[in-house]
Design a protein around this motif. Structure first.
Motif, PDB file in Angstrom:
ATOM      1  N   PRO A 188       8.552   7.732 -24.408  1.00  0.00           N
ATOM      2  CA  PRO A 188       8.796   8.669 -23.317  1.00  0.00           C
ATOM      3  C   PRO A 188       7.502   8.629 -22.201  1.00  0.00           C
ATOM      4  CG  PRO A 188      10.010   9.832 -24.576  1.00  0.00           C
ATOM      5  CD  PRO A 188       9.347   8.711 -25.392  1.00  0.00           C
ATOM      6  N   ALA A 189       6.452   8.766 -22.796  1.00  0.00           N
ATOM      7  CA  ALA A 189       5.101   9.025 -22.499  1.00  0.00           C
ATOM      8  C   ALA A 189       4.869   7.606 -21.617  1.00  0.00           C
ATOM      9  CB  ALA A 189       4.014   9.298 -23.262  1.00  0.00           C
ATOM     10  N   ASP A 190       5.078   6.405 -22.310  1.00  0.00           N
ATOM     11  CA  ASP A 190       4.584   5.150 -21.608  1.00  0.00           C
ATOM     12  C   ASP A 190       5.766   4.871 -20.593  1.00  0.00           C
ATOM     13  OD1 ASP A 190       2.629   4.469 -23.127  1.00  0.00           O
ATOM     14  OD2 ASP A 190       3.480   3.556 -24.858  1.00  0.00           O
ATOM     15  N   ALA A 191       6.909   5.248 -20.912  1.00  0.00           N
ATOM     16  CA  ALA A 191       8.031   4.918 -19.709  1.00  0.00           C
ATOM     17  C   ALA A 191       7.664   5.731 -18.498  1.00  0.00           C
ATOM     18  CB  ALA A 191       9.468   5.278 -20.074  1.00  0.00           C
ATOM     19  N   GLN A 192       7.124   6.974 -18.712  1.00  0.00           N
ATOM     20  CA  GLN A 192       6.553   7.883 -17.304  1.00  0.00           C
ATOM     21  C   GLN A 192       5.286   7.042 -16.641  1.00  0.00           C
ATOM     22  OE1 GLN A 192       8.452  10.341 -15.936  1.00  0.00           O
ATOM     23  NE2 GLN A 192       6.693  10.374 -14.527  1.00  0.00           N
ATOM     24  N   LEU A 193       4.501   6.562 -17.618  1.00  0.00           N
ATOM     25  CA  LEU A 193       3.251   6.150 -17.057  1.00  0.00           C
ATOM     26  C   LEU A 193       3.686   4.764 -16.059  1.00  0.00           C
ATOM     27  CD1 LEU A 193       0.757   6.194 -19.893  1.00  0.00           C
ATOM     28  CD2 LEU A 193       0.564   7.377 -17.594  1.00  0.00           C
ATOM     29  N   LEU A 194       4.687   3.928 -16.732  1.00  0.00           N
ATOM     30  CA  LEU A 194       5.198   2.970 -15.822  1.00  0.00           C
ATOM     31  C   LEU A 194       5.723   3.469 -14.505  1.00  0.00           C
ATOM     32  CD1 LEU A 194       6.808  -0.232 -17.787  1.00  0.00           C
ATOM     33  CD2 LEU A 194       4.442   0.154 -16.755  1.00  0.00           C
ATOM     34  N   TYR A 195       6.334   4.653 -14.642  1.00  0.00           N
ATOM     35  CA  TYR A 195       7.158   5.079 -13.283  1.00  0.00           C
ATOM     36  C   TYR A 195       5.786   5.520 -12.347  1.00  0.00           C
ATOM     37  CZ  TYR A 195       9.603   8.272 -10.424  1.00  0.00           C
ATOM     38  OH  TYR A 195      10.270   9.127  -9.324  1.00  0.00           O
ATOM     39  N   ASP A 196       4.954   6.183 -12.833  1.00  0.00           N
ATOM     40  CA  ASP A 196       3.831   6.468 -12.003  1.00  0.00           C
ATOM     41  C   ASP A 196       3.160   5.343 -11.455  1.00  0.00           C
ATOM     42  OD1 ASP A 196       4.331   9.107 -12.896  1.00  0.00           O
ATOM     43  OD2 ASP A 196       2.868   9.250 -14.068  1.00  0.00           O
ATOM     44  N   PHE A 197       2.956   4.383 -12.297  1.00  0.00           N
ATOM     45  CA  PHE A 197       2.436   3.135 -11.822  1.00  0.00           C
ATOM     46  C   PHE A 197       3.236   2.705 -10.725  1.00  0.00           C
ATOM     47  CE2 PHE A 197       3.087  -1.722 -12.071  1.00  0.00           C
ATOM     48  CZ  PHE A 197       1.823  -1.941 -11.583  1.00  0.00           C
ATOM     49  N   GLY A 198       4.621   2.501 -10.790  1.00  0.00           N
ATOM     50  CA  GLY A 198       5.447   2.026  -9.786  1.00  0.00           C
ATOM     51  C   GLY A 198       5.412   2.789  -8.557  1.00  0.00           C
ATOM     52  N   VAL A 199       5.430   4.157  -8.791  1.00  0.00           N
ATOM     53  CA  VAL A 199       5.585   5.010  -7.283  1.00  0.00           C
ATOM     54  C   VAL A 199       4.258   4.913  -6.625  1.00  0.00           C
ATOM     55  CG1 VAL A 199       5.377   7.374  -6.728  1.00  0.00           C
ATOM     56  CG2 VAL A 199       7.050   6.667  -8.358  1.00  0.00           C
ATOM     57  N   ASN A 200       3.027   5.024  -7.192  1.00  0.00           N
ATOM     58  CA  ASN A 200       1.751   4.620  -6.569  1.00  0.00           C
ATOM     59  C   ASN A 200       1.404   3.472  -5.943  1.00  0.00           C
ATOM     60  OD1 ASN A 200       0.490   7.666  -6.760  1.00  0.00           O
ATOM     61  ND2 ASN A 200       0.830   7.194  -9.044  1.00  0.00           N
ATOM     62  N   LEU A 201       1.943   2.476  -6.796  1.00  0.00           N
ATOM     63  CA  LEU A 201       1.801   1.032  -6.252  1.00  0.00           C
ATOM     64  C   LEU A 201       2.850   1.010  -4.998  1.00  0.00           C
ATOM     65  CD1 LEU A 201       1.148  -1.915  -6.631  1.00  0.00           C
ATOM     66  CD2 LEU A 201       2.803  -2.408  -7.812  1.00  0.00           C
ATOM     67  N   GLY A 202       3.777   1.601  -4.776  1.00  0.00           N
ATOM     68  CA  GLY A 202       4.839   1.414  -3.770  1.00  0.00           C
ATOM     69  C   GLY A 202       4.177   2.201  -2.595  1.00  0.00           C
ATOM     70  N   ILE A 203       3.449   3.367  -2.695  1.00  0.00           N
ATOM     71  CA  ILE A 203       2.804   4.054  -1.728  1.00  0.00           C
ATOM     72  C   ILE A 203       1.891   3.357  -0.994  1.00  0.00           C
ATOM     73  CG2 ILE A 203       1.886   6.049  -0.989  1.00  0.00           C
ATOM     74  CD1 ILE A 203       3.280   7.764  -3.154  1.00  0.00           C
ATOM     75  N   ALA A 204       0.985   2.695  -1.952  1.00  0.00           N
ATOM     76  CA  ALA A 204      -0.045   1.627  -1.677  1.00  0.00           C
ATOM     77  C   ALA A 204       0.436   0.671  -0.864  1.00  0.00           C
ATOM     78  CB  ALA A 204      -0.828   1.407  -2.602  1.00  0.00           C
ATOM     79  N   PHE A 205       1.455  -0.048  -1.202  1.00  0.00           N
ATOM     80  CA  PHE A 205       2.025  -1.155  -0.434  1.00  0.00           C
ATOM     81  C   PHE A 205       2.422  -0.878   0.793  1.00  0.00           C
ATOM     82  CE2 PHE A 205       5.624  -3.853   0.670  1.00  0.00           C
ATOM     83  CZ  PHE A 205       5.192  -4.955   0.586  1.00  0.00           C
ATOM     84  N   GLN A 206       3.196   0.397   1.001  1.00  0.00           N
ATOM     85  CA  GLN A 206       3.781   0.835   2.470  1.00  0.00           C
ATOM     86  C   GLN A 206       2.658   1.115   3.387  1.00  0.00           C
ATOM     87  OE1 GLN A 206       6.940   0.637   3.663  1.00  0.00           O
ATOM     88  NE2 GLN A 206       5.726   0.861   5.377  1.00  0.00           N
ATOM     89  N   LEU A 207       1.608   1.771   2.769  1.00  0.00           N
ATOM     90  CA  LEU A 207       0.281   1.929   3.516  1.00  0.00           C
ATOM     91  C   LEU A 207      -0.450   0.590   4.073  1.00  0.00           C
ATOM     92  CD1 LEU A 207      -1.183   5.152   1.692  1.00  0.00           C
ATOM     93  CD2 LEU A 207      -0.253   5.013   3.828  1.00  0.00           C
ATOM     94  N   GLN A 208      -0.565  -0.145   3.163  1.00  0.00           N
ATOM     95  CA  GLN A 208      -0.823  -1.537   3.571  1.00  0.00           C
ATOM     96  C   GLN A 208      -0.139  -2.018   4.348  1.00  0.00           C
ATOM     97  OE1 GLN A 208      -0.457  -4.935   1.247  1.00  0.00           O
ATOM     98  NE2 GLN A 208      -2.680  -5.171   1.158  1.00  0.00           N
ATOM     99  N   ASP A 209       1.199  -2.145   4.459  1.00  0.00           N
ATOM    100  CA  ASP A 209       2.278  -2.539   5.344  1.00  0.00           C
ATOM    101  C   ASP A 209       2.058  -1.854   7.035  1.00  0.00           C
ATOM    102  OD1 ASP A 209       4.410  -4.413   5.071  1.00  0.00           O
ATOM    103  OD2 ASP A 209       5.711  -3.060   6.277  1.00  0.00           O
ATOM    104  N   ASP A 210       1.699  -0.477   6.873  1.00  0.00           N
ATOM    105  CA  ASP A 210       1.323   0.038   8.050  1.00  0.00           C
ATOM    106  C   ASP A 210       0.170  -0.456   8.948  1.00  0.00           C
ATOM    107  OD1 ASP A 210       3.371   1.751   7.501  1.00  0.00           O
ATOM    108  OD2 ASP A 210       2.297   3.487   7.210  1.00  0.00           O
ATOM    109  N   ILE A 211      -0.726  -0.699   7.714  1.00  0.00           N
ATOM    110  CA  ILE A 211      -1.997  -1.342   8.488  1.00  0.00           C
ATOM    111  C   ILE A 211      -1.810  -2.841   9.156  1.00  0.00           C
ATOM    112  CG2 ILE A 211      -4.384  -2.206   7.947  1.00  0.00           C
ATOM    113  CD1 ILE A 211      -4.352   0.119   5.645  1.00  0.00           C
ATOM    114  N   LEU A 212      -1.166  -3.604   8.341  1.00  0.00           N
ATOM    115  CA  LEU A 212      -0.719  -4.949   8.644  1.00  0.00           C
ATOM    116  C   LEU A 212      -0.184  -4.906   9.972  1.00  0.00           C
ATOM    117  CD1 LEU A 212      -0.031  -6.578   5.163  1.00  0.00           C
ATOM    118  CD2 LEU A 212      -1.985  -7.002   6.751  1.00  0.00           C
TER     119      LEU A 212
END
Length: 324
Positions: A188-212
Motif C-alpha cells: 500500500p505504501a509503494d502504491a500510494q507513492l506511485l499515485y503521488d508521483f503521478g499526480v504531481n507529474l500531471g500538475i507539472a505537465f499542465q503548468l508546462q502546457d500553460d507556459i508553452l
C-alpha cells in the motif's frame, strides 16, 4: 522490464481487438470510432508499466489498462460536446459526425464498458482497484465542472487553479499508476507513492502546457501559440498576472480581457508583453519545478532498485522536457 513503446504497442493491439455489439449502431459505432482515432495510449501503458515494476503479469493487466483508455476517451467525448469542439485528433468529433445526443449516450456506454473491463481484475484486489478507479473518475468529473465554473468567475485563485488541474488532469495519471501497482502486488505504501508521483507529474505537465501556450514554438508545440490568451482561459499565467499587476498594468490587462473586438495577434503580443514585465514565465516555471520535484521525490522513495524504475523516470523526464 518492458519499455514504454512495447507497452503502447500491446495496448494498441488490445484496442484493435475490442468488440462492441452491432445494435444499436448509433450507440456503439461512435465508441469504435473515437477509439480508432488513436493517441499515444500513455495512461494505459503506464498502468502496465506500474504492474511490471513490481513483478506483476503484464498480460493480466491489459483489461484494466483498456478500462483506463476507454474511460479517458469517454471524458474526451463529453468534453468535446461541452467545448463544442469540431475536431479530435484531426477528425470530426463524435457530436459533429453524429449529434450531441448520440455522443452523450455513447459516452455513458463507455463509462459502463470501462467499469466492466476494470472489474476483470482478481477478486482479491477488486475492491481496492474499484475504490481507486471510482475515486479517480469522480475527481475528473469534479475537475471538469470546476474548470467550467471558472469561465464565469473573475476571482479564481492560484490554489483553486492548482486544485482544478489536479482533479481534471493529474488524478487520472496518479490513479492509473496506483491501479497498476496494486495489480502488480505493490505494498500500500509503494502504491500510494506511485499515485503521488503521478499526480504531481500531471500538475507539472499542465503548468508546462500553460507556459508553452504562450512561449512555445508552434512547430514544436503542435498548437496555436497564444490560444489561451485569445480565449481568456484562466491559466496559471493569467491568474498570476492578475495577482501581480498594479495600476496601469492591471488596467491594460483587464481591458484586453473584457474587450469584445480585437486583433488576435495584437492581443497576444500585448498580453505577452505584460507577462514579461511581471516575470510571469519565471513564476510559472518555478511552480512547475516545485511539482516536478515533488513527483521525483515520491518516485525516489518507492521501495524498488533504481534499475526497476529507470523507464518510469525516463518517461517523466521526456514528458517535462519539451522544447520551447
Amino acid at each position: 522490464m518492458k519499455q514504454l513503446t512495447d507497452l503502447q504497442a500491446l495496448i494498441n493491439n488490445a484496442v484493435d481487438k475490442l468488440n462492441f455489439p452491432k445494435h444499436p449502431a448509433e450507440l456503439y459505432e461512435p465508441i469504435s470510432y473515437i477509439l480508432a482515432l488513436g493517441g499515444k495510449r500513455l495512461r494505459p501503458a503506464l498502468l502496465l508499466m506500474a504492474c511490471d515494476l513490481f513483478g506483476g503479469d503484464v498480460e493480466s493487466a491489459v483489461e484494466p489498462a483498456l478500462a483506463i483508455e476507454v474511460f479517458h476517451n469517454f471524458t474526451l467525448m463529453h468534453d468535446d460536446i461541452m467545448d463544442n469542439a469540431p475536431l479530435r485528433r484531426g477528425q470530426a468529433t463524435v457530436h459533429q459526425k453524429w449529434n450531441a445526443n448520440v455522443a452523450i449516450l455513447s459516452g455513458d456506454a463507455m463509462m459502463v464498458e470501462s467499469n466492466k473491463l476494470m472489474m476483470k481484475v482478481p477478486d482479491t484486489i477488486l475492491r481496492k482497484v474499484m475504490d481507486v478507479f471510482n475515486e479517480t473518475a469522480t475527481g475528473v468529473c469534479e475537475g471538469q465542472q470546476i474548470d467550467m465554473s471558472f469561465e464565469q468567475r473573475a476571482d479564481v485563485s492560484i490554489d483553486e487553479y492548482l486544485n482544478m488541474i489536479r482533479l481534471k488532469t493529474a488524478v487520472l495519471l496518479g490513479g492509473t499508476l496506483k491501479i497498476g501497482a496494486i495489480i502488480g502486488g505493490a505494498t500500500p505504501a509503494d502504491a500510494q507513492l506511485l499515485y503521488d508521483f503521478g499526480v504531481n507529474l500531471g500538475i507539472a505537465f499542465q503548468l508546462q502546457d500553460d507556459i508553452l501556450d504562450v512561449y512555445g514554438d508552434p512547430d514544436k508545440f503542435g498548437k496555436q501559440v497564444g490560444g489561451d490568451i485569445i480565449s481568456n482561459k484562466k491559466t496559471y499565467l493569467l491568474i498570476k498576472a492578475l495577482e501581480l499587476a498594479k495600476d496601469t498594468q492591471l488596467t491594460e490587462l483587464n481591458n484586453w480581457i473584457t474587450s469584445q473586438e480585437f486583433d488576435n495577434q495584437e492581443k497576444v503580443s500585448a498580453v505577452t508583453g505584460l507577462y514579461n514585465q511581471l516575470q510571469i514565465r519565471n513564476h510559472s516555471e518555478e511552480a512547475m519545478q516545485i511539482y516536478s520535484d515533488k513527483a521525483f521525490d515520491a518516485l525516489d522513495r518507492v521501495n524498488l532498485p533504481d534499475d526497476r524504475i529507470h523507464y518510469l523516470r525516463l518517461f517523466a523526464d521526456s514528458l517535462l522536457v519539451r522544447e520551447y
